[in-house]
Design a protein around this motif. Structure first.
Motif, PDB file in Angstrom:
ATOM      1  N   ILE A 100       4.070   4.610   7.851  1.00 52.78           N
ATOM      2  CA  ILE A 100       5.513   4.793   8.118  1.00 52.78           C
ATOM      3  C   ILE A 100       6.309   4.586   6.822  1.00 52.78           C
ATOM      4  O   ILE A 100       7.148   5.406   6.442  1.00 52.78           O
ATOM      5  CB  ILE A 100       6.005   3.765   9.173  1.00 52.78           C
ATOM      6  CG1 ILE A 100       5.256   3.927  10.474  1.00 52.78           C
ATOM      7  CG2 ILE A 100       7.520   3.852   9.340  1.00 52.78           C
ATOM      8  CD1 ILE A 100       5.792   4.951  11.412  1.00 52.78           C
ATOM      9  N   LEU A 101       6.025   3.457   6.140  1.00 53.93           N
ATOM     10  CA  LEU A 101       6.807   3.148   4.931  1.00 53.93           C
ATOM     11  C   LEU A 101       6.516   4.154   3.820  1.00 53.93           C
ATOM     12  O   LEU A 101       7.408   4.502   3.044  1.00 53.93           O
ATOM     13  CB  LEU A 101       6.516   1.721   4.458  1.00 53.93           C
ATOM     14  CG  LEU A 101       7.081   0.613   5.358  1.00 53.93           C
ATOM     15  CD1 LEU A 101       6.643  -0.770   4.856  1.00 53.93           C
ATOM     16  CD2 LEU A 101       8.595   0.672   5.417  1.00 53.93           C
ATOM     17  N   GLY A 102       5.266   4.613   3.738  1.00 50.66           N
ATOM     18  CA  GLY A 102       4.920   5.616   2.721  1.00 50.66           C
ATOM     19  C   GLY A 102       5.806   6.845   2.869  1.00 50.66           C
ATOM     20  O   GLY A 102       6.337   7.369   1.888  1.00 50.66           O
ATOM     21  N   LEU A 146       3.058   8.903  -5.324  1.00 49.50           N
ATOM     22  CA  LEU A 146       2.266  10.136  -5.459  1.00 49.50           C
ATOM     23  C   LEU A 146       2.793  11.234  -4.531  1.00 49.50           C
ATOM     24  O   LEU A 146       2.690  12.415  -4.841  1.00 49.50           O
ATOM     25  CB  LEU A 146       0.793   9.853  -5.139  1.00 49.50           C
ATOM     26  CG  LEU A 146       0.071   8.926  -6.116  1.00 49.50           C
ATOM     27  CD1 LEU A 146      -1.329   8.605  -5.613  1.00 49.50           C
ATOM     28  CD2 LEU A 146      -0.021   9.572  -7.496  1.00 49.50           C
ATOM     29  N   ALA A 147       3.337  10.824  -3.381  1.00 47.28           N
ATOM     30  CA  ALA A 147       3.776  11.808  -2.386  1.00 47.28           C
ATOM     31  C   ALA A 147       5.222  12.248  -2.589  1.00 47.28           C
ATOM     32  O   ALA A 147       5.794  12.906  -1.727  1.00 47.28           O
ATOM     33  CB  ALA A 147       3.609  11.229  -0.985  1.00 47.28           C
ATOM     34  N   ALA A 201       0.831  -1.212   0.000  1.00 45.29           N
ATOM     35  CA  ALA A 201       0.000   0.000   0.000  1.00 45.29           C
ATOM     36  C   ALA A 201       0.862   1.257   0.000  1.00 45.29           C
ATOM     37  O   ALA A 201       0.476   2.285  -0.562  1.00 45.29           O
ATOM     38  CB  ALA A 201      -0.912  -0.007   1.229  1.00 45.29           C
ATOM     39  N   ALA A 202       2.039   1.162   0.626  1.00 43.51           N
ATOM     40  CA  ALA A 202       2.896   2.357   0.759  1.00 43.51           C
ATOM     41  C   ALA A 202       3.486   2.788  -0.575  1.00 43.51           C
ATOM     42  O   ALA A 202       3.681   3.984  -0.812  1.00 43.51           O
ATOM     43  CB  ALA A 202       4.016   2.078   1.758  1.00 43.51           C
ATOM     44  N   LEU A 203       3.761   1.819  -1.442  1.00 46.84           N
ATOM     45  CA  LEU A 203       4.477   2.147  -2.680  1.00 46.84           C
ATOM     46  C   LEU A 203       3.726   3.167  -3.549  1.00 46.84           C
ATOM     47  O   LEU A 203       4.283   4.223  -3.883  1.00 46.84           O
ATOM     48  CB  LEU A 203       4.818   0.876  -3.458  1.00 46.84           C
ATOM     49  CG  LEU A 203       5.744   1.088  -4.640  1.00 46.84           C
ATOM     50  CD1 LEU A 203       7.099   1.638  -4.206  1.00 46.84           C
ATOM     51  CD2 LEU A 203       5.957  -0.211  -5.407  1.00 46.84           C
ATOM     52  N   PRO A 204       2.440   2.881  -3.913  1.00 47.31           N
ATOM     53  CA  PRO A 204       1.748   3.901  -4.720  1.00 47.31           C
ATOM     54  C   PRO A 204       1.568   5.219  -3.991  1.00 47.31           C
ATOM     55  O   PRO A 204       1.664   6.296  -4.596  1.00 47.31           O
ATOM     56  CB  PRO A 204       0.392   3.261  -5.042  1.00 47.31           C
ATOM     57  CG  PRO A 204       0.252   2.110  -4.114  1.00 47.31           C
ATOM     58  CD  PRO A 204       1.614   1.673  -3.728  1.00 47.31           C
TER      59      PRO A 204
END
Lengths: 282, 282
Positions: free
Chosen positions: A170-172, A104-105, A97-100
Motif C-alpha cells: 500500500i505504502l509503496g 524505483l516505481a 520496505a516501501a521506500l526503495p
C-alpha cells in the motif's frame, strides 16, 4: 432602445441533476439490474435478519455484564499491547520496505535525447518494482496472514509479517504517487546544474514528499491496528485471537470486554494519528 | 563558456516554438532576449539545458554538441551552467542555506552527497554558502525554511545558489518577473558581477528597460529572431514590430512610482523606475 418583450424563454439550463438522456437511463437500469442480481446472489434478506433475533438476543444478553475479572483484564491488556506492537512494527517494516520500492516505481519524465539503452535501464527496475508492489498490495492482509501462519506457525509473528508485507504494498504505491506528483520545477533546476538521479531525488523529490510520507505512514498504522484485530481470527496473534477463542467457548461477557477495549484502543490511535497528521498538514 | 544555436527549430505539434534560430555568444558575453509572451524565449532557454527535443539544428555549449552528449558528458557540461528562473525553483521545505549549497551538488560524489543530505554542507561549503548569502543581502538566514521567505528573498537564495556554483554560463529565465524592484536591482547586480568575473550571461526578459542595459539584445517573435543588435537600435518602431499582436501592447504598463528605498538604493535610480513586470514604457 430596449428590446421588445418576447414570449420565448431561453432553453432551460437545468439543475444539478443530470438531464435525461438515453445514456443516463441505461446506466440507471444497469445499476438496478446489478443490484437485483447481487441481492439474489448473496441471499440478502432483511426479513430474515429481523425475524430470527433469538441467537442475536442470546449473544447480546450474554455480553452483559462484561467480564471485568483480573484475569480477563490482564488478558485484554496483553492482547491489546500485542496488537499495538504488531500494527506498529508492521507499519514500520512496511514503510522501510516501501521506500526503495517506491523510488524505483516512480516514473520520471523521460530524459530528452536519451539513448535507447538509457531508457531501457530505467524501464526495467520501474516495471519490476511496480509488479512487486501490486502483488504485495492486491493480496489482502488476512491471506498473507494465512500464508505466514502456515510458514512460521501460530502467533503474533506471522501477523506482523502479514501486516508488513501488505503495508509495503500500500505504502509503496502511495509513496510513488506522492513522489510523482511533487512539483517538478525544483527537481528540473537541480538536474539542469548537473545533479544526478540520486542527488535530484535526495534534495529535490524527497524533501517535498517527506511530510506526505509521514502522514501516509501514520494512516497506514491506523489501518494496521484495525487489521491486526482481524488477523487474530486466523491465529495470527493479538487481541483478535483472544476474541475468537472466547467466542468458541461461548464466553460472551469476556468477548464484550475484549471488543470494548479494542474499540477504545482503535479510537485512541486514530485520534493521535489524526492529530499528528493535522500538524503535518502545514 | 560560449554557446551557439545553429538553425534550431522546436515544434510543439504543428506550431513552431522556435524556427531556424541562430545565435552565437562568445565566452564572457552578455545577451538579453526579449519578446512577447509565447514568443519562444522559454523554449530557447530549455534548448540550452536540453529539456526539450529539437526538431532541427544544433546547440553547442562550450563548443560541445549538447544533444549528442552521453548522460555522463552532459552532467559534466551542466556543472558549468547555472540557471535562475521566474518561479525561483527552490525546494521550499529545505533551509535557505541548503538550497544555496545545492549549487555545488552536481560536483559532489556519492559519499559527499549522502553526508550533505544527512548533516548539511561541510565546513568549506558552509563558508561559501554564508558568503554567498551575505553578498546577496541574506546574511544569517541560512537556517530559515525557504518556504517562509518572501518571493524576493527566495529569488536571492536562487542567486546565492548560482554564486556557490560559480558557473561559466548563466541562463536566466525571466528572473525579475515576480520580484520587487529592490530585489530586481540586487539580482541584476549579482548576475552582472558573475558576468564580470567571466561567466557568459543569457537572460530572458519582459522588461525592455532592463534589456537596454545589455550590450546585445535579441528579440523573438513567433519563434523567429526579428531583432539582433545593440539596444540603441531598439526604436519605437522596432518595439512595435516585436510586440505587435501582444495583448499587453508595447510599453503598455504605466510608469510606476517605485518605493522610496528603491530610489535611494542606487546611484542611477532611473534605471529601475520603470516597468517592474511586463513590458515597460520606452
Amino acid at each position: 432602445m430596449a428590446s421588445p418583450p418576447t414570449s420565448e424563454y431561453p432553453r432551460r439550463i437545468g439543475g444539478a441533476v443530470p438531464r435525461f438522456s438515453w445514456g443516463t437511463a441505461i446506466a440507471i437500469l444497469a445499476v438496478l439490474g446489478l443490484t437485483s442480481w447481487s441481492v439474489w446472489g448473496t441471499e440478502f434478506d432483511l426479513v430474515e435478519l429481523f425475524s430470527s433475533t433469538r441467537p442475536m438476543e442470546r449473544f447480546l444478553s450474554g455480553m452483559f455484564p462484561p467480564d471485568f475479572s483480573p484475569t480477563t483484564l490482564w488478558q485484554t491488556g496483553t492482547g491489546l499491547l500485542q496488537t499495538f506492537q504488531m500494527s506498529f512494527l508492521g507499519a514500520l517494516i512496511g514503510a522501510v520496505a516501501a521506500l526503495p520500492l517506491a523510488v524505483l516505481a516512480t516514473q520520471e519524465p523521460p530524459a530528452v535525447a536519451a539513448s535507447r539503452a538509457e531508457r531501457l535501464l530505467r524501464a526495467v527496475p520501474y516495471h519490476v518494482a511496480r509488479f512487486v508492489i501490486n502483488v504485495f498490495r492486491s493480496v489482502p492482509d488476512i491471506l498473507w496472514a494465512l500464508v505466514f501462519v502456515v510458514a512460521v506457525g501460530l502467533g503474533p509473528f506471522p501477523g506482523t509479517l502479514a501486516l508488513a508485507v501488505h503495508s509495503a504494498g500500500i505504502l509503496g504505491k502511495l509513496y510513488s504517487e506522492t513522489l510523482e506528483t511533487v512539483p517538478g520545477r525544483p527537481v528540473e533546476a537541480l538536474r539542469a546544474t548537473g545533479a544526478g538521479t540520486l542527488q535530484a531525488f535526495l534534495f529535490g523529490r524527497l524533501p517535498q514528499a517527506m511530510s506526505d510520507f509521514t502522514s501516509l505512514t501514520l494512516y497506514q498504522w491506523e489501518c494496521n491496528i484495525r487489521s491486526a484485530t482481524v488477523l487474530g481470527l486466523v491465529g495470527a496473534g493479538g487481541i483478535g485471537q483472544q476474541i475468537i477463542v472466547s467466542m468458541n467457548l461461548f464466553d460472551y461477557s469476556k468477548v464484550a470486554t475484549l471488543v470494548a477495549a479494542t474499540i477504545i484502543a482503535v479510537l485512541i490511535v486514530d485520534s493521535f494519528s489524526a492529530f499528528v497528521r493535522r500538524r503535518l498538514a502545514y | 563558456m560560449g554557446l551557439a544555436l545553429k538553425d534550431v527549430t522546436v515544434r510543439f505539434g504543428e506550431t513552431p516554438a522556435l524556427a531556424d534560430v541562430t545565435i552565437e555568444m562568445e565566452r564572457g558575453a552578455r545577451l538579453a532576449v526579449i519578446g512577447a509572451s509565447g514568443a519562444g524565449k522559454s523554449t530557447l532557454f530549455r534548448t540550452l539545458i536540453r529539456s526539450v527535443a529539437l526538431d532541427a539544428g544544433k546547440v553547442l555549449v562550450g563548443g560541445r554538441d549538447l544533444y549528442a552528449l552521453s548522460k555522463k558528458e552532459l552532467k559534466g557540461v551542466q556543472r558549468g551552467v547555472g540557471t535562475i528562473y521566474q518561479a525561483y525553483n527552490l525546494v521550499p521545505q529545505l533551509p535557505a542555506g541548503v538550497n544555496a549549497a545545492l549549487g555545488e551538488v552536481g560536483g559532489m560524489g556519492s559519499l559527499r552527497t549522502l553526508r550533505t543530505f544527512l548533516a548539511g554542507p561541510d565546513g568549506p561549503l558552509a563558508k561559501r554558502v554564508e558568503a554567498a548569502l551575505e553578498r546577496i543581502g541574506l546574511s544569517g538566514m541560512a537556517h530559515q525554511r525557504t518556504a517562509d521567505l518572501s518571493g524576493g528573498q527566495q529569488q536571492r537564495v536562487a542567486v546565492a545558489r548560482l554564486l556557490v556554483q560559480r558557473p561559466e554560463l548563466v541562463l536566466a529565465d525571466e528572473p525579475f518577473a515576480a520580484v520587487d524592484p529592490v530585489t530586481t536591482e540586487r539580482v541584476m547586480e549579482a548576475l552582472l558581477d558573475l558576468n564580470g568575473e567571466g561567466a557568459t550571461l543569457l537572460i530572458n526578459l519582459h522588461d525592455v528597460n532592463v534589456a537596454r542595459r545589455f550590450p546585445r539584445v535579441v528579440a523573438l517573435k513567433e519563434g523567429r529572431i526579428v531583432f539582433d543588435g545593440p539596444p540603441e537600435r531598439l526604436t519605437d518602431e522596432e518595439l512595435s514590430r516585436i510586440y505587435d499582436g501582444d495583448p499587453y501592447g508595447t510599453g503598455a504598463s504605466p510608469p510606476q512610482e517605485p518605493p522610496e528605498d528603491v530610489l535611494h538604493c542606487r546611484q542611477d535610480p532611473a534605471r529601475i523606475v520603470e516597468g517592474r513586470d511586463g513590458i515597460s514604457a520606452h
